[in-house]
Design a protein around this motif. Structure first.
Motif, PDB file in Angstrom:
ATOM      1  N   TYR A  99      63.847  43.049  89.063  1.00  0.00           N
ATOM      2  CA  TYR A  99      63.643  44.611  88.656  1.00  0.00           C
ATOM      3  C   TYR A  99      62.099  44.977  88.670  1.00  0.00           C
ATOM      4  O   TYR A  99      61.739  45.879  89.020  1.00  0.00           O
ATOM      5  CB  TYR A  99      64.452  44.744  87.115  1.00  0.00           C
ATOM      6  CG  TYR A  99      64.009  46.046  86.330  1.00  0.00           C
ATOM      7  CD1 TYR A  99      65.024  47.121  86.640  1.00  0.00           C
ATOM      8  CD2 TYR A  99      62.995  46.171  85.827  1.00  0.00           C
ATOM      9  CE1 TYR A  99      64.743  48.038  86.071  1.00  0.00           C
ATOM     10  CE2 TYR A  99      62.633  47.263  84.997  1.00  0.00           C
ATOM     11  CZ  TYR A  99      63.485  48.668  85.356  1.00  0.00           C
ATOM     12  OH  TYR A  99      63.338  49.711  84.909  1.00  0.00           O
ATOM     13  N   GLN A 132      72.468  40.558  88.589  1.00  0.00           N
ATOM     14  CA  GLN A 132      71.737  39.888  87.729  1.00  0.00           C
ATOM     15  C   GLN A 132      71.627  38.497  88.153  1.00  0.00           C
ATOM     16  O   GLN A 132      72.460  37.975  88.669  1.00  0.00           O
ATOM     17  CB  GLN A 132      71.959  39.865  86.091  1.00  0.00           C
ATOM     18  CG  GLN A 132      73.301  39.012  85.859  1.00  0.00           C
ATOM     19  CD  GLN A 132      73.702  39.374  84.510  1.00  0.00           C
ATOM     20  OE1 GLN A 132      73.874  40.617  84.127  1.00  0.00           O
ATOM     21  NE2 GLN A 132      73.897  38.236  83.990  1.00  0.00           N
ATOM     22  N   SER A 149      72.104  35.148  82.219  1.00  0.00           N
ATOM     23  CA  SER A 149      71.734  36.004  81.250  1.00  0.00           C
ATOM     24  C   SER A 149      71.409  37.254  81.461  1.00  0.00           C
ATOM     25  O   SER A 149      70.736  37.591  82.589  1.00  0.00           O
ATOM     26  CB  SER A 149      70.516  35.552  80.509  1.00  0.00           C
ATOM     27  OG  SER A 149      69.445  36.527  80.089  1.00  0.00           O
ATOM     28  N   SER A 150      71.842  38.505  80.683  1.00  0.00           N
ATOM     29  CA  SER A 150      71.908  39.860  81.150  1.00  0.00           C
ATOM     30  C   SER A 150      70.306  40.551  81.216  1.00  0.00           C
ATOM     31  O   SER A 150      70.049  41.543  81.731  1.00  0.00           O
ATOM     32  CB  SER A 150      72.821  40.728  80.576  1.00  0.00           C
ATOM     33  OG  SER A 150      72.339  40.495  79.397  1.00  0.00           O
ATOM     34  N   ASN A 151      69.216  39.481  80.734  1.00  0.00           N
ATOM     35  CA  ASN A 151      67.998  39.977  80.826  1.00  0.00           C
ATOM     36  C   ASN A 151      67.350  39.710  82.088  1.00  0.00           C
ATOM     37  O   ASN A 151      66.018  39.817  81.941  1.00  0.00           O
ATOM     38  CB  ASN A 151      67.349  39.800  79.549  1.00  0.00           C
ATOM     39  CG  ASN A 151      67.446  38.171  79.164  1.00  0.00           C
ATOM     40  OD1 ASN A 151      67.511  37.432  80.123  1.00  0.00           O
ATOM     41  ND2 ASN A 151      67.205  37.899  77.928  1.00  0.00           N
ATOM     42  N   SER A 152      68.105  39.424  83.110  1.00  0.00           N
ATOM     43  CA  SER A 152      67.350  39.265  84.351  1.00  0.00           C
ATOM     44  C   SER A 152      67.899  40.293  85.499  1.00  0.00           C
ATOM     45  O   SER A 152      68.538  39.800  86.364  1.00  0.00           O
ATOM     46  CB  SER A 152      67.331  37.736  84.865  1.00  0.00           C
ATOM     47  OG  SER A 152      66.799  36.803  84.204  1.00  0.00           O
ATOM     48  N   PRO A 153      67.778  41.611  85.066  1.00  0.00           N
ATOM     49  CA  PRO A 153      68.298  42.211  86.270  1.00  0.00           C
ATOM     50  C   PRO A 153      67.574  42.490  87.528  1.00  0.00           C
ATOM     51  O   PRO A 153      66.340  42.167  87.592  1.00  0.00           O
ATOM     52  CB  PRO A 153      68.096  43.762  85.568  1.00  0.00           C
ATOM     53  CG  PRO A 153      67.041  43.417  84.499  1.00  0.00           C
ATOM     54  CD  PRO A 153      67.198  42.233  84.234  1.00  0.00           C
TER      55      PRO A 153
END
Lengths: 660, 660
Positions: free
Chosen positions: A80, A208, A212-216
Motif C-alpha cells: 500500500y 493482502q 494479517s490484515s495490516n499488510s494491505p
C-alpha cells in the motif's frame, strides 16, 4: 465500426470475419469460458502466445541487448505505502454511478456519453438527417440504448450544449459529472432508473500479504514503481555513471469497471517499460542521437491538434528537437527507436503516428509526452506512451522513505557548504552495537539532510530516537544523545548531487499485438473466404508448413529428413499430411500466418529437390533441401527477403494453387 | 547449513560469501527495500533477469518447439468458482497459530519443529554430546530460540517421542498439531507466550474483479487450471487428435505465512507447466519413447526410501517402465526430457535425482509422481514435479459446469446405446430465438447427459428451465416444454468418448535458477576472494567482456569495429575500459559469469588479431576478429565447446593474469 478502416490491400475491413478467424484458429478467447467467461480477461492460444513471444524477443534484442539496458524483474504484489506515495491510491480511479434498484455499476463518463450521444442521434433522425455510424472510440463506444428509440428533436441550444459537453467530458470532475447527470436527467439506459451521484472507485486490485490484515497490498498498475525503487542498485551496477536505462517486461493490472473493446482494454496486461535516467542539466542530450537525427517520423503536435487537424507531418527528428517541437534529444531518440521497432515486427507504417499530449492530458509533473498510436478498426489507439516524468517519482519516494535516490557528478570546482553530519562516540557505539556498529554508522551517514535535522530535534527533546537500519537483523536501532548527535559542519563539496529525470517509453504489448493482427489481415482477390494473416517471417508463430504431396509411405523418409533439418536450425514447423489438396492445405494455414510452405512431391523422390512457397505472393521456387533450409533460415532471421530468394533460386510453376 | 555441500570443485560451500556476491553484483534483492522490504518477494537485477530469460528460451525450444506443444497464456486472476471446483479453496492451506498477546502468526508445523528441535539440541548439550549443525531443510529451518538457552536434559522416553513426532510431522492434521502443542507445552519461542490452537489459513491471495463484491477472485496458485479449462480449444486446434500437450510459462502466487529460505519459497513465482493429455486406454504409451529408452536416470524410488536409503540408482528408463518402477511411457519420456533440459542449462548432474513420491505425499487422485530434485546448500529441493493427475481435473470441471471436457475415438465396431437428446420444435424455436436459434440448438445438444436429464426433470415440474448459452449475447436462454423436451433415444455409437488423463511436468523456475547459481559458484585455487560463476555460454547473462588494453584513443576504432560485429550477431557484451589491469577486469567480471573475454592489445593495432579468453580455464587463443566472433557465436549457441576452439585456434600465452 469505422467505415474507412481498410486492410493493407485497401479492402474494407470486416471485423466480424476477422474475429471469426481469431476464434477459429484459437488465437484468443475470454478466460474461463466453461464458467461463463470473465470480461476483460483473455487467454492466448498457441498462435497468439507464440506471436507474443517472438515480439518480446525482438523487443529484448532491439532495446535491452542493443541499447545495453539493465533488465529488471520486479514484484507485481506491491505494498500500500508504495502506491500511496506514487499517487495511485489517490488518483488511479474512475468515477462510477450505481443504479440503486438493479445494483448495476456504470462508468460515469461512459453513461453521460452514451445517453447524450443517443439523444443527438435521435435528434438527427427527427430532423431527417442521415445518421452516420461514427468511428468507434474505445473510450466512448456506443450502446444501443432504449433512449434512442423513437426519434426526439432537440432545441438547437440544447444540441449545442450536448456537443460541447461531449467534447469536454474528459475535463469534468466527479462533482461536475454529477451536475450534468442531474441537469440533463441522465438515467441508466438499460433500466430507465435514476442513478446515484458519481463516486470515485480506485482501479487497483487490492489484496493482502501474509495472514494479517495490516499488510494491505495491490497488484501494481504499472511496472515503473519497482524500477524507481531499484534505482540505487542500478546506479551501483552502472558504477555511478548516468545516463542509464532500466527495462522491465511484466504484467500490470487495472480493475476496469466495465471492460470494452476486446484486447484494447483489459484487466491484466503485459507491458514493456523503459526508465531512462538522465541528468536534467545538459538538456537531456543522448549520446547516440546523431545516429538517428535524419530519420523522419509522422508527428502530430499539440498546436496542430488545437487547430483541429489530425494529420501528422513527416519531420526529421533532428529538426524536431532543434525547433523544440520535441522537447529533448533523449525523447527524440526513443521516438525513433519505437518507430524502428514497429517496423521490425511488421506494423503497417501507414497506420502509425506520434501524437503529442495536450497540456490537460499530461500528468502534472510531466514535461512532454508523445504517444505512438496505431490505427485499427477501433480508431487511433495509444500503444506506446513516451513521457518525460521529470524527477517526480524518485523525489516522492525519497521524501516518503528517507532513502537517498540521487546520483552524483564530480565537480570541476569544489565548493564549501554547511550540512548535518552524525558525530558518533565510537568508544561507546562499538561495545553497544557490536558487529552492527559499522552498518549503523553507514546508515546514519546515508540519511537525508532533512532526516538528520529531524532526528537531532527529536533527540534534543526526547533524548533518543529510532532509526531504520535495513542491514542489521533487527531492522532498526535506537540511538541516544550519549552516543550520537547530529551537527551542522562545514564541508567541501566535490560532487554535485541531483535527482535524475526519467524518460519513460511504455509499451502495451496486447494492444500492439492486436493492431499487428489487424494490420496483417487481408483476403485473397476474388475469394473473400480465403483470408490471410501476413505476419512477417521474423514474428510468425510457426515458420514453415511441411506438406508431403500424398498420404503415401514413400514420402516418409524425405519428410523425416526435412523435419530433422528444420529441428537442427530450431525452425518451428507444422506438418500437414491430410489427404486434401496442397492448395487447400496452404489456404487454411494462411490463416495461421505461416509464411512458408515446403512441399515434398514425386519429383522430390527422384532428385531430393523441394518446393518452397511464399504465403503472400503464392509464388514458388524449387531447390535442394539444403538451399531451401538456408533460404528459410535467413528469412526468419530477417537477413533475407522473399525477393532475394526469388532472385537466387529457380522459380517453380508446377502445382496450380486452388482452394479446392 | 549443510557441512557436506560442496562446490563443483569440491570446495566447502560458503553461503555467506555466495550471497554477498549475489548482492554485490545485483543478481537479486528483497523487493521494496526503501519501504523496509517485503518477505517472500524478490526483484531480479540485470544478471538474474537475463539468466532467467535465457533459461526460458531454452525451455521453449526444448519443450514447446521441439515437442510441438501448444503454448498457452491464461489469466492469473481467477474467479472463486474455478478454484472451488479444483479443490484449492478447501485444501490449499497451511495451519497457523496466533500468539494472542503479540499478534504474531506462526506456521504450526514450523513452530512445533522449531521448539522440539531446540529442546533436543539442548538435551544433547546437557548430555555433553557434540551438537552437529543439521542439514538445513527449507521446511524446517531452525531458529535461535530462547528455549534453546541453558541446556536441559530430557528423559530418554521424551527424547524418543520428540524424534518420532518430528519424523511424522507432515502427517499430522490441524487438530493433531493442536494436541501436540498442548501436550508438550509448545509456546512462541520469541515471546514465551502460549499460542492459540492451529487454524487453517488459505494460501491464495484474494481480491475481487470489478466494483461489485460478489465477484471474489484469487491469484492463481498454479497455471494448470487455465490449461484444463482451455481443453476444448486445444482439442479443436489438434483436429481432435490425442495425445497432445499444452505448455504455459506464467506466474503463480502463494501467500506464505512466514516465507523462508530465500528464492526457494516465495510468494510470487514463475512456473513452466506442461499438461500432456492422453487416452488412458493403451497404457499411456508415448510415440517417441523408443528414442530415449536407453537413457539412464538417477532414480530414488518409493521402496528404497522406505528402506531408509536416499541413494538413487542409475536405471535405463526403458527398463524402469518395463519393471513398472515408473508407471508408464509418457511419464518416463518426460523424466528423460527434464533430465536433458537440466543438462542443457548447465545443472551439475551429480546434484540431481528423481525422487518418487511416497503414497502419503501424493494428491489423492494422482497415480504416480516423481520430483526432479536438485541438491543445493539448503538440501535436496523439489524443482520439477512430474505427476500423473489422472482424469481428475477435467472431470471435476465438467461436473461443475456441464461443459463437455472429453475427447473421442472412432470405434472400429459401432455400438447401440440409449441417451438423452433434446427434441426441438423448430417451427416454434425459429421465430422465438431468431438468429440465435442455431447456437441454442448446438448448446442444448452439447449439454452433458446428467444436465439433460436434470433439465427434463425441472421442465416436467416447472414447465421451463434456464440454460447457459455462451455464444449468444444474453449468455443464457429460457426454454419451456412447448419448444424443447429431452427424450431418451436409441443411438448408434461410432465414437468412444473419454476423459483424457493428464501427465503434468511442472517446473519451478526460481528454484532451478537458484540451484543453477549455486552449482555454478566456485573460487579460484589459492585465492578464495576470486569467485567465479561458471554459467554455461548458452545461458550466461552476458556473453563477452570486451577489454581494450589501455584507456588510449588508439584502441577506439578496433573497439568500435568489434562492437559492430558482436551487435550483428546479436551477442550481448560489456565493455570495460577502466584503467585497471586486464587480470583484475576479468576477475571482477568472472563474478557475473561472463564466459568469454576479448582483449584488444597493441598487437591488435598491428595485425587486427584479438585474444579470446575462457573464463573457466583462463586459457587464451589469438586469431583474427572474424575467427574469434565465429568461435564465440558457435559456443554461445552450444554448437562448439572451448575444447573445440582450443583445438582449432592457436593458443596465446602473452598476458599474465593476476588479480593484482
Amino acid at each position: 465500426m469505422s467505415t474507412d478502416y481498410v486492410t493493407q490491400k485497401g479492402q474494407a475491413f470486416d471485423r466480424a470475419a476477422f474475429e471469426s478467424l481469431l476464434r477459429r484458429k484459437v488465437f484468443l478467447w475470454q478466460s474461463f469460458e466453461p464458467y461463463g467467461s470473465v470480461k476483460g480477461l483473455f487467454d492466448y492460444g498457441p498462435p497468439l502466445e507464440q506471436l507474443e513471444s517472438q515480439v518480446i524477443q525482438i523487443w529484448r534484442d532491439h532495446f535491452i541487448r542493443s541499447e545495453k539496458m539493465m533488465a529488471l524483474k520486479c514484484s507485481m504484489l506491491t505494498p500500500y505505502e508504495v502506491l500511496k506515495t506514487s499517487g495511485h491510491v489517490d488518483r488511479f480511479a474512475d468515477y462510477m454511478c450505481k443504479d440503486p434498484k438493479t445494483g448495476e455499476i456504470l462508468r460515469s463518463d461512459h453513461l453521460i456519453a452514451d445517453v447524450l450521444e443517443a439523444r443527438l442521434k435521435s435528434d438527427k433522425e427527427a430532423r431527417g438527417e442521415k445518421v452516420e455510424e461514427k468511428e468507434e472510440d474505445p473510450k466512448k463506444k456506443k450502446k444501443q440504448s432504449k433512449a434512442a428509440k423513437g426519434a426526439v428533436k432537440l432545441d438547437d441550444a440544447v444540441r449545442q450544449e450536448y456537443e460541447h459537453v461531449l467534447a469536454m467530458l474528459d475535463d469534468y470532475t466527479g462533482e461536475g459529472m454529477g451536475e450534468l447527470i442531474k441537469k440533463y436527467d441522465i438515467r441508466n439506459p438499460s433500466s430507465g432508473n435514476e442513478v446515484e451521484p458519481p463516486v470515485s472507485v480506485n482501479l487497483m486490485f487490492q489484496t493482502q500479504i501474509g495472514a494479517s490484515s495490516n499488510s494491505p497490498a495491490f497488484l501494481r498498475p504499472e511496472t515503473a514503481q519497482g524500477q524507481f525503487l531499484s534505482f540505487q542498485k542500478l546506479l551501483e551496477y552502472s558504477d555511478g555513471q548516468l545516463p542509464f536505462a532500466s527495462a522491465s517486461i511484466g504484467y500490470s493490472f487495472r480493475n476496469e469497471l466495465s471492460p470494452r473493446a476486446g484486447l484494447l482494454r483489459v484487466r491484466e496486461f503485459l507491458m514493456a517499460e523503459i526508465e531512462h535516467f538522465v541528468d536534467p542539466e545538459g538538456g537531456k542530450a543522448h549520446p547516440k542521437f546523431h545516429t538517428v537525427a535524419d530519420v523522419k517520423l509522422p508527428l502530430l503536435d499539440r498546436n496542430t491538434q488545437t487547430s483541429g487537424s489530425t494529420k501528422p507531418t513527416m519531420v526529421a527528428i533532428g529538426e524536431a528537437v532543434k525547433t523544440k517541437l520535441v522537447d529533448n534529444e533523449t525523447l527524440g531518440y526513443f521516438l525513433v527507436r519505437i518507430y524502428q521497432f514497429m517496423q521490425k515486427i511488421g506494423i503497417d507504417m501507414n497506420k502509425l503516428r506520434f501524437r503529442q499530449h495536450m497540456a490537460n492530458e499530461m500528468a502534472h509533473y510531466a514535461s512532454d509526452c508523445w504517444d505512438c498510436e496505431l490505427l485499427n478498426s477501433y480508431g487511433w489507439t495509444e500503444c506506446v506512451g513516451c513521457a518525460d516524468r521529470s524527477a517526480y517519482d524518485l523525489s516522492v519516494h525519497e521524501k516518503a522513505t528517507g532513502t537517498v535516490l540521487r546520483a552524483r557528478e564530480q565537480l570541476k570546482n569544489p565548493e564549501t557548504i554547511e550540512e548535518w553530519v552524525p558525530v558518533i562516540d565510537k568508544k561507546k557505539a562499538g561495545p553497544k552495537f557490536k558487529k552492527d556498529a559499522k552498518a549503523i554508522e553507514n546508515a546514519l551517514e546515508a540519511l537525508s539532510q532533512e532526516m538528520k535535522e529531524k532526528l537531532q530535534i527529536t533527540m534534543e527533546s526526547e533524548g533518543k530516537a529510532e532509526v531504520p537500519v535495513e542491514e542489521i537483523a533487527a531492522g532498526k536501532v535506537e540511538i541516544d544523545t550519549s552516543i550520537v548527535k547530529f551537527e551542522k559542519q562545514k564541508k567541501t563539496i566535490t560532487f554535485r548531487e541531483f535527482v535524475p529525470n526519467v524518460i519513460e517509453p511504455s509499451f502495451g504489448i496486447g494492444r500492439i499485438l492486436y493492431s499487428l493482427m489487424e494490420h496483417s489481415y487481408w483476403t485473397r482477390e476474388n475469394d473473400e473466404a480465403r483470408s490471410v494473416l501476413s505476419f512477417s517471417p521474423v514474428v510468425a508463430p510457426i515458420k514453415v508448413l511441411v506438406c508431403p504431396l500424398q498420404k503415401d509411405p514413400k514420402f516418409a523418409p524425405l519428410t523425416a529428413k526435412l523435419e530433422e533439418a528444420l529441428d537442427n536450425k530450431s525452425i518451428s514447423f507444422k506438418i500437414d499430411q491430410t489427404g486434401v489438396s496442397i492448395g487447400k492445405r496452404y489456404s487454411r494455414n494462411d490463416e495461421l500466418g505461416i509464411p512458408f510452405g515446403i512441399t515434398i512431391d514425386y519429383e522430390a523422390l527422384d532428385d531430393g529437390s523441394l518446393t518452397l512457397r511464399d504465403r503472400d505472393s503464392t509464388k514458388q521456387v524449387r531447390a535442394s533441401q539444403a538451399e531451401i533450409i538456408k533460404a528459410v533460415s535467413r528469412m526468419v532471421k530477417g537477413k533475407e527477403t522473399w525477393a532475394d530468394v526469388v532472385a537466387r533460386l529457380p522459380a517453380y510453376e508446377g502445382q496450380k494453387e486452388t482452394a479446392e
